[in-house]
Design a protein around this motif. Structure first.
Motif, PDB file in Angstrom:
ATOM      1  N   GLN A  75     -97.303  16.715 -34.443  1.00  0.00           N
ATOM      2  CA  GLN A  75     -97.993  17.426 -35.696  1.00  0.00           C
ATOM      3  C   GLN A  75     -98.201  18.963 -35.019  1.00  0.00           C
ATOM      4  N   GLY A  76     -97.857  19.824 -35.895  1.00  0.00           N
ATOM      5  CA  GLY A  76     -97.823  21.188 -35.778  1.00  0.00           C
ATOM      6  C   GLY A  76     -97.009  21.661 -34.745  1.00  0.00           C
ATOM      7  N   VAL A  77     -95.843  20.954 -34.662  1.00  0.00           N
ATOM      8  CA  VAL A  77     -94.671  21.265 -33.967  1.00  0.00           C
ATOM      9  C   VAL A  77     -93.585  21.622 -34.872  1.00  0.00           C
ATOM     10  N   GLY A  78     -92.895  22.799 -34.605  1.00  0.00           N
ATOM     11  CA  GLY A  78     -91.913  23.241 -35.562  1.00  0.00           C
ATOM     12  C   GLY A  78     -92.211  23.508 -37.045  1.00  0.00           C
ATOM     13  N   VAL A  79     -93.241  24.353 -37.053  1.00  0.00           N
ATOM     14  CA  VAL A  79     -93.717  24.654 -38.389  1.00  0.00           C
ATOM     15  C   VAL A  79     -92.708  25.396 -39.104  1.00  0.00           C
ATOM     16  N   ILE A  80     -92.545  25.261 -40.431  1.00  0.00           N
ATOM     17  CA  ILE A  80     -91.732  26.306 -41.303  1.00  0.00           C
ATOM     18  C   ILE A  80     -92.723  26.337 -42.546  1.00  0.00           C
ATOM     19  N   THR A  81     -92.612  27.667 -43.306  1.00  0.00           N
ATOM     20  CA  THR A  81     -93.301  27.581 -44.501  1.00  0.00           C
ATOM     21  C   THR A  81     -92.215  27.549 -45.475  1.00  0.00           C
ATOM     22  N   ARG A  82     -92.942  27.248 -46.695  1.00  0.00           N
ATOM     23  CA  ARG A  82     -92.043  27.089 -47.983  1.00  0.00           C
ATOM     24  C   ARG A  82     -91.073  28.206 -48.280  1.00  0.00           C
ATOM     25  N   ASP A  83     -91.567  29.525 -47.997  1.00  0.00           N
ATOM     26  CA  ASP A  83     -90.836  30.526 -48.579  1.00  0.00           C
ATOM     27  C   ASP A  83     -89.783  31.034 -47.201  1.00  0.00           C
ATOM     28  N   GLU A  84     -90.068  30.504 -45.962  1.00  0.00           N
ATOM     29  CA  GLU A  84     -89.055  30.702 -45.025  1.00  0.00           C
ATOM     30  C   GLU A  84     -88.080  29.620 -45.028  1.00  0.00           C
ATOM     31  N   ALA A  85     -88.392  28.427 -45.655  1.00  0.00           N
ATOM     32  CA  ALA A  85     -87.339  27.526 -45.676  1.00  0.00           C
ATOM     33  C   ALA A  85     -86.428  27.809 -46.992  1.00  0.00           C
ATOM     34  N   LEU A  86     -86.797  28.422 -47.742  1.00  0.00           N
ATOM     35  CA  LEU A  86     -86.040  28.877 -49.080  1.00  0.00           C
ATOM     36  C   LEU A  86     -85.193  29.962 -48.704  1.00  0.00           C
ATOM     37  N   ALA A  87     -85.611  30.781 -47.922  1.00  0.00           N
ATOM     38  CA  ALA A  87     -84.917  32.017 -47.665  1.00  0.00           C
ATOM     39  C   ALA A  87     -83.862  31.560 -46.822  1.00  0.00           C
ATOM     40  N   LEU A  88     -83.926  30.596 -45.634  1.00  0.00           N
ATOM     41  CA  LEU A  88     -82.796  30.020 -44.924  1.00  0.00           C
ATOM     42  C   LEU A  88     -82.098  29.119 -45.600  1.00  0.00           C
ATOM     43  N   GLY A  89     -82.415  28.817 -46.724  1.00  0.00           N
ATOM     44  CA  GLY A  89     -81.447  27.906 -47.313  1.00  0.00           C
ATOM     45  C   GLY A  89     -81.633  26.309 -47.018  1.00  0.00           C
ATOM     46  N   ALA A  90     -82.692  26.090 -46.373  1.00  0.00           N
ATOM     47  CA  ALA A  90     -82.907  24.942 -45.635  1.00  0.00           C
ATOM     48  C   ALA A  90     -83.137  23.758 -46.884  1.00  0.00           C
ATOM     49  N   THR A  91     -82.544  22.729 -47.098  1.00  0.00           N
ATOM     50  CA  THR A  91     -82.952  21.699 -47.951  1.00  0.00           C
ATOM     51  C   THR A  91     -83.224  20.418 -47.470  1.00  0.00           C
ATOM     52  N   GLY A  92     -83.477  19.368 -48.408  1.00  0.00           N
ATOM     53  CA  GLY A  92     -83.718  18.113 -47.937  1.00  0.00           C
ATOM     54  C   GLY A  92     -85.061  17.947 -47.267  1.00  0.00           C
ATOM     55  N   PRO A  93     -85.391  16.785 -46.221  1.00  0.00           N
ATOM     56  CA  PRO A  93     -86.696  16.686 -45.967  1.00  0.00           C
ATOM     57  C   PRO A  93     -87.340  17.918 -45.283  1.00  0.00           C
ATOM     58  N   ILE A  94     -86.474  19.137 -44.848  1.00  0.00           N
ATOM     59  CA  ILE A  94     -87.327  20.185 -44.304  1.00  0.00           C
ATOM     60  C   ILE A  94     -87.952  20.880 -45.288  1.00  0.00           C
ATOM     61  N   LEU A  95     -87.107  21.214 -46.438  1.00  0.00           N
ATOM     62  CA  LEU A  95     -87.881  21.929 -47.784  1.00  0.00           C
ATOM     63  C   LEU A  95     -88.941  21.118 -48.286  1.00  0.00           C
ATOM     64  N   ARG A  96     -88.807  19.568 -48.276  1.00  0.00           N
ATOM     65  CA  ARG A  96     -89.677  19.037 -48.790  1.00  0.00           C
ATOM     66  C   ARG A  96     -90.964  18.922 -47.738  1.00  0.00           C
ATOM     67  N   SER A  97     -90.661  18.901 -46.844  1.00  0.00           N
ATOM     68  CA  SER A  97     -92.059  19.126 -45.805  1.00  0.00           C
ATOM     69  C   SER A  97     -92.893  20.160 -45.936  1.00  0.00           C
ATOM     70  N   THR A  98     -92.462  21.323 -46.618  1.00  0.00           N
ATOM     71  CA  THR A  98     -93.301  22.460 -46.759  1.00  0.00           C
ATOM     72  C   THR A  98     -93.979  22.379 -48.061  1.00  0.00           C
ATOM     73  N   GLY A  99     -94.155  21.121 -48.851  1.00  0.00           N
ATOM     74  CA  GLY A  99     -94.771  20.783 -49.926  1.00  0.00           C
ATOM     75  C   GLY A  99     -94.039  21.099 -51.247  1.00  0.00           C
TER      76      GLY A  99
END
Lengths: 445, 160
Positions: free
Chosen positions: A255-279
């Protein structure tokens, strides 16, 4: 000359200097800006202020990998540490690069499946599926695929998602010291692989989903095999919940490890569970449906905090959602052909070869020359267990792709690692890599 | 095959097998992608290239001159705009195009990959080094004039 300086000549000798992470005194503000500023949309001066004054005497650059048990293959991370805190991180990849995209330019569309299936070796059927969908779109037959083939593709794709996520459960546990979890995850994945072996003949690298349909029909007794897995898994997943989900040590680690926000994930193009973990409930199966996903009911699992724990929980629950989809597929599996009855794409059946000379020639031509695909270019993307896997094919009208590119989710997702690790502890780095669940075969291609 | 159906940000927008493709002039690459980002294409899902050395006669809309290389970006909108593909022609004599790293930080590795595989430079990229091949590699493997390598096999004890 300090001990650190001694290492520079060695780096120059291997010729890899340029890809490595430089010392802080040699790093330009640009480099620091690249790591944080661009993603957070900060100015260069703001980044410089955020970095503060840290000298090289206080920090240490260490290599993690390329052969480190918790890097899931040959991922090499260069970490700049201050004590136990990770200040900077740079992934260095390419150790498994075998030029699969170049190879793809000399394999016919029928052979191409054997190539792409080896990219993401933890979910090979999804790779074959996206390649086949792209080829079919170029051929203009994407609307004529038989119903049974389409539902079989969904069945295999979802079973593959289960096996891939079960593998994640195993490796995630192993990375964090829960060795019993490793054994459990592997045990359950084996059940799914046994099913694959019965259906496709192989445990991995199936080349079973092909342009035009499926290689062969489901074997006798497949329904019982699937039902056996579906009956067995819920109890096992409940065991995982007891062993991991509610366990205080497990939660503390994630918990609280490797936190990424939604805007950061979108900017980096991350998809899948990483993007969904941001809500953000973004799942191509629901948002850009392919096959018959619009006709089955399932929930898109999302997280709240964007941390490693959310990504673990999302994958665990996605296994349950996949099981729900598979049950619906069992109810609706239609009868009929598993390959398109287009003589251009589908070779004649084996029995016809014995009685017809034309069928023999036709069969020979399809497997040696392949079939011609009209000129054009297409990009098709589907939801693999790791995120959006896309296939970009350019055809020049011949029987081999002129250019075949695979957008690998892991390749893009590991670019989010520096961002997730910044400021964390070096022990958490392992948890972060694990939560991204990269497959290096797909990263390097 | 593909005919100009409309215009978007002053560039021809064509339909390729039901997918929207925007042909962007090289000089306006970053500007147009910036405008598209503002339009709601928040994610650059993929950025790659193709070498049309052996396939020069491809179908392009009027006004777009075919060059040897093409840089292709597949944009994705998570806010309901769907997908859009942007293509730009890059000449062999000057293989370079503006980097879109500032707009889409996720393209950092993808642009490095295109540089590594095709030798197309991205102006303004913060760290344009090889990513998959070794640093001292000669040539760019996915170019069509780069032969598929064969390592000469030597047999032990064979007369040479």
């Amino acid at each position: 000359m300090t001990a650190l300086d001694d290492r520079r000549p060695a780096a120059a000798h291997t010729g890899e200097g340029g890809q490595e992470m430089g010392f802080r005194r040699e790093s330009t503000p640009d480099e620091l800006f690249r790591e944080v500023g661009a993603v957070l949309r900060m100015s260069e001066s703001e980044v410089a202020a955020m970095q503060g004054e840290i000298s090289d005497d206080e920090t240490m650059i260490i290599n993690m990998g390329p052969s480190h048990p918790s890097t899931h293959g040959v991922l090499r991370l260069m970490l700049e540490l201050k004590g136990e805190t990770v200040l900077r991180c740079k992934p260095v990849i390419g150790y498994l690069h075998t030029g699969m995209e170049k190879t793809g330019e000399s394999l016919s569309y029928l052979q191409g499946g054997t190539n792409v299936t080896r990219m993401d070796y933890a979910s090979p059927l999804n790779n074959e599926l996206v390649f086949s969908l792209a080829t079919e779109k170029l051929l203009g037959i994407d609307g004529d695929i038989p119903e049974r083939a389409t539902w079989m593709r969904m069945l295999l794709s979802e079973m593959n998602r289960m096996s891939s996520h079960l593998l994640f459960m195993a490796t995630n546990g192993m990375d964090l010291g829960a060795v019993s979890m490793m054994l459990y995850g592997w045990r359950e994945r084996e059940e799914v692989l046994r099913f694959f072996q019965k259906v496709t003949g192989l445990r991995m690298n199936h080349n079973f989903i092909r342009p035009g349909g499926i290689a062969a029909d489901l074997p006798k007794g497949w329904r019982d095999d699937v039902l056996r897995i579906l009956d067995l898994l819920p109890d096992r997943l409940a065991e995982y919940d007891v062993l991991m989900t509610g366990q205080p040590i497990w939660r503390e680690r994630l918990q609280g490890v490797g936190v990424i926000t939604r805007d950061e994930a979108l900017a980096l193009g991350a998809t899948g569970p990483i993007l969904r973990s941001t809500g953000l409930p973004w799942d191509l199966r629901r948002d850009m449906p392919y096959l018959r996903y619009s006709e089955v009911e399932f929930d898109v699992v999302v997280g709240v905090h964007g941390d490693a724990y959310d990504r673990y929980a999302i994958r665990l629950n996605e296994i349950r959602e996949s099981m729900r989809i598979v049950r619906q597929i069992l109810d609706r599996m239609p009868a009929g052909d598993v390959r398109i009855q287009d003589k251009k794409v589908t070779p004649p059946p084996r029995a016809r070869i014995d009685e017809s000379m034309e069928a023999l020639i036709h069969h020979f031509k399809i497997f040696t020359e392949g079939f011609k695909v009209p000129e054009g270019e297409v990009y098709v993307a589907i939801e693999s267990p790791r995120g959006e896997i896309g296939c970009y094919i350019v055809s020049d009208g011949s029987s081999v792709p002129y250019r075949m590119h695979v957008r690998a989710p892991s390749f893009v997702n590991i670019q989010a690692l520096p961002h997730m690790m910044r400021g964390g502890l070096v022990a958490d780095a392992v948890a972060v890599i694990s939560s991204v669940d990269p497959v290096l075969g797909e990263v390097d291609r | 095959m593909s005919t100009t159906v409309s215009e978007m940000h002053g560039c021809p927008l064509v339909d390729s097998l039901g997918q929207r493709v925007l042909h962007v002039p090289r000089g306006r690459w970053a500007a147009v992608l910036g405008a598209l980002r503002a339009d709601g294409f928040e994610v650059c899902a993929d950025l790659t290239a193709a070498d049309y050395l052996r396939h020069p006669g491809r179908t392009l809309p009027d006004g777009v001159v075919a060059e040897r290389f093409e840089v292709v970006a597949n944009l994705l909108s998570v806010s309901g705009q769907g997908r859009l593909r942007a293509r730009t022609q890059v000449p062999e004599a000057d293989p370079s195009v503006a980097s879109v790293f500032g707009l889409y930080p996720g393209t950092e590795a993808m642009e490095r990959e295109v540089w590594d595989m095709f030798g197309i430079a991205f102006d303004g990229h913060p760290d344009l080094t090889r990513i998959l091949m070794p640093e001292d590699w000669d040539g760019h493997p996915l170019r069509k004039d780069f032969a598929q390598g064969r390592i000469p096999v030597q047999f032990k004890g064979a007369p040479s």
